[in-house]
Design an enzyme around this catalytic site. Structure first.
Site, short mmCIF file in Angstrom:
data_model
loop_
_atom_site.label_atom_id
_atom_site.label_comp_id
_atom_site.label_asym_id
_atom_site.label_seq_id
_atom_site.Cartn_x
_atom_site.Cartn_y
_atom_site.Cartn_z
N LYS A 22 6.66 13.14 1.68
CA LYS A 22 7.60 12.32 2.46
C LYS A 22 8.89 13.06 2.77
CE LYS A 22 5.59 8.01 1.15
NZ LYS A 22 5.62 6.67 1.69
N PRO A 65 4.54 2.63 10.61
CA PRO A 65 5.39 3.81 10.49
C PRO A 65 5.87 3.95 9.05
CG PRO A 65 6.59 2.00 11.53
CD PRO A 65 5.15 1.56 11.41
N ASP A 66 6.00 5.19 8.59
CA ASP A 66 6.54 5.43 7.25
C ASP A 66 8.06 5.54 7.38
OD1 ASP A 66 7.44 6.58 4.81
OD2 ASP A 66 5.36 7.14 4.40
N ILE A 67 8.74 4.50 6.94
CA ILE A 67 10.19 4.40 7.14
C ILE A 67 10.91 5.49 6.33
CG2 ILE A 67 12.18 2.83 7.07
CD1 ILE A 67 10.02 0.53 6.94
N LYS A 92 4.00 12.77 -3.57
CA LYS A 92 4.62 11.85 -2.60
C LYS A 92 6.00 12.34 -2.20
CE LYS A 92 3.10 7.55 -3.01
NZ LYS A 92 2.93 6.18 -3.52
N LYS A 117 -4.28 -19.33 16.06
CA LYS A 117 -4.86 -19.26 14.73
C LYS A 117 -6.35 -18.90 14.81
CE LYS A 117 -5.47 -21.94 10.56
NZ LYS A 117 -5.64 -23.27 10.02
N ASN A 164 2.33 -6.78 0.79
CA ASN A 164 2.22 -6.19 -0.54
C ASN A 164 2.85 -7.15 -1.52
OD1 ASN A 164 1.33 -3.92 0.77
ND2 ASN A 164 2.78 -2.54 -0.19
N1 CTP Z 1 7.56 3.44 2.39
C1 CTP Z 1 8.17 3.28 3.62
N2 CTP Z 1 7.42 2.96 4.71
C2 CTP Z 1 6.08 2.79 4.61
C3 CTP Z 1 5.45 2.94 3.37
C4 CTP Z 1 6.22 3.26 2.27
O1 CTP Z 1 9.39 3.43 3.71
N3 CTP Z 1 5.39 2.48 5.69
C5 CTP Z 1 8.37 3.85 1.24
C6 CTP Z 1 8.48 2.82 0.13
O2 CTP Z 1 9.62 2.01 0.32
C7 CTP Z 1 8.63 3.71 -1.10
C8 CTP Z 1 7.82 4.92 -0.75
O3 CTP Z 1 7.71 4.94 0.66
O4 CTP Z 1 9.95 4.13 -1.29
C9 CTP Z 1 6.45 5.00 -1.33
O5 CTP Z 1 5.77 3.79 -1.13
P1 CTP Z 1 4.31 3.61 -1.75
O6 CTP Z 1 3.79 2.28 -1.34
O7 CTP Z 1 4.32 3.94 -3.22
O8 CTP Z 1 3.55 4.78 -1.06
P2 CTP Z 1 2.71 4.86 0.24
O9 CTP Z 1 3.44 5.64 1.27
O10 CTP Z 1 2.25 3.52 0.65
O11 CTP Z 1 1.50 5.78 -0.26
P3 CTP Z 1 0.14 5.37 -1.00
O12 CTP Z 1 -0.28 4.08 -0.40
O13 CTP Z 1 -0.73 6.53 -0.68
O14 CTP Z 1 0.45 5.28 -2.47
#
Ligand code: CTP
Length: 402
Positions: free
Chosen positions: A342, A304-306, A338, A287, A209
């Site tokens: 979350k 994983p969503d941390i 969100k 590669k 990102n």
């Molecule tokens: N985040 C996280 N782990 C992930 C994705 C996101 O900890 N795998 C955390 C980011 O650090 C931030 C929050 O979740 O604090 C939201 O991140 P964002 O990129 O805005 O949201 P996403 O979960 O990616 O949702 P979307 O792509 O649907 O906007």
């Protein structure tokens, strides 16, 4: 930052990194600190009492059973006279003794008999650092409120490579300054994630990102300035991490999750990282080549969503879990959804559409979304907004008395 008038009890353990403790003494005295060295028996295999006492400008303590010392200054008094006890290098063995409460020499007895804050600078072979027993001991020590600086990653004296090198003397000085800081967050542990993550496609390419890490770094510094002990978990960001924090560098989302888990428990966790939502299911070991027969599609797996995993943990959940929401449209609506999805307490939403110049810039504009509603924080520098957020976190934790 000056350390004038601060009294540091420095325990020098037995490892090759003990030679850096000599420089540490020098650096601390340059900043005005008074340093009383305690040398373990193993430490004396690496540095001499004479060199330590010459640099510290005072005698070195080493023997628990020196009755003269007991009469002069008992071991309890020795540790209580200090503002901070620093263990550098903290060997795997010293950490194990500390975690299990053993007291078999002067250093371990001092550590067991103290109510003075303690900071350790671990140094050991990479495999010892990664061994489950050491991970457990580290978690116990952090749970007991002991601050940790390093270790760093790099070439080791034993010829291996990895995390285990003791933090550099100036990094330890910064960590000492942070630990001695006073302020509304003194004694609080806050985890901050920052920067992007890099998810490998093959050995030379990755998915990422856009994120400079500027907001995360500003936040880490602002929390530190209010006296917090900050564990700063950062992906490969272009903006330098703050000084005076426990720095953990990671590449991928999986590594970031593991680092955040290892840093728990914490009073608050702030997720400012722009984590890549996907990784390549199986990264290529060689590669990838273009042209006929080359790859045109990537098989993606969700990361994983941390934030969600910490926000939804039961026991051990930080009292305050804060996320960011980087949006390009319907900012408030998406941020509210969100926050609920979350399970975090607060979300700071920002509009990162290219026209705003926020991504990669020095300014930001935020909307704080809590269960009570939302609040617009007008455009300002990322540093000013970070200070505002740090102050709000301090107020919240202070009010909870958590
Ligand atoms: N985040 C996280 N782990 C992930 C994705 C996101 O900890 N795998 C955390 C980011 O650090 C931030 C929050 O979740 O604090 C939201 O991140 P964002 O990129 O805005 O949201 P996403 O979960 O990616 O949702 P979307 O792509 O649907 O906007």
């Amino acid at each position: 930052m000056t350390l004038a008038g601060k009294h540091i009890l420095l325990i020098v353990g037995g490892g090759i990194a003990a030679f850096k403790a000599l420089d540490l003494v020098r650096r601390l005295r340059e900043r005005g600190a008074v340093v009383t060295p305690v040398l373990t028996r193993a430490g004396s295999e690496f540095v001499t009492e004479l060199s330590l006492s010459s640099l510290a400008g005072c005698r070195v303590y080493s023997d628990l059973w020196d009755l003269t010392d007991e009469a002069e200054m008992g071991h309890i008094q020795l540790s209580r006279a200090a503002d901070l006890i620093v263990v550098a290098p903290a060997t795997a063995n010293l950490m194990a003794n500390m975690a299990s409460g053993h007291a078999h020499d002067l250093a371990t007895t001092l550590l067991l008999a103290t109510d003075t804050p303690v900071l350790i600078a671990p140094a050991m072979n990479v495999r010892m650092w990664e061994y489950p027993a050491t991970r457990r001991n580290l978690a116990v020590l952090q749970g007991d409120g002991i601050a940790v600086v390093g270790p760093n990653e790099g070439d080791m004296a034993c010829g291996e490579y990895g995390p285990g090198r003791m933090a550099e003397p100036l990094e330890i000085v910064d960590a000492i300054a942070a630990r001695l800081a006073s302020g509304p967050l003194a004694g609080r542990h806050v985890i901050v994630t920052s920067g992007p993550t890099h998810e490998p496609i093959d050995p030379v390419r990755y998915i990422a990102n856009r994120s400079s890490g500027a907001q995360g770094s500003a936040l880490g510094a602002a929390l530190r300035d209010l006296g917090a002990t900050v564990t700063f978990v950062t992906g490969p960001a272009s903006v330098a991490p703050p000084e005076g924090v426990t720095l953990v560098r990671v590449e991928t989302a999986a590594e970031m999750l593991a680092a955040v888990r290892a840093a728990l428990p914490a009073d608050a966790a702030i997720f400012a990282a722009a984590v890549a939502d996907w990784r390549v299911g199986t990264a290529a070991t060689q590669k990838l080549k273009k042209g006929p027969g080359g790859h045109s599609t990537l098989d993606l797996a969700e990361n994983p969503d941390i934030l969600a995993s910490v926000a939804r943990m039961g026991e051990g959940r930080p009292a305050l879990v804060v996320g960011f929401a980087a949006e390009t449209e319907n900012v408030l609506e998406h941020a509210r959804a969100k926050r609920l999805r979350k399970g975090c307490d607060w979300i700071l939403a920002n509009d990162v559409s290219p026209g705003t110049g926020i991504m990669g810039g020095t300014e930001n504009a935020l909307t704080l979304v809590t269960q009570d509603g939302s609040e617009d924080w007008p455009r300002d520098t990322k540093i000013a907004l970070a200070r505002k957020l740090a102050r709000r976190i301090a107020d919240h934790l202070g009010a909870r008395g958590a």
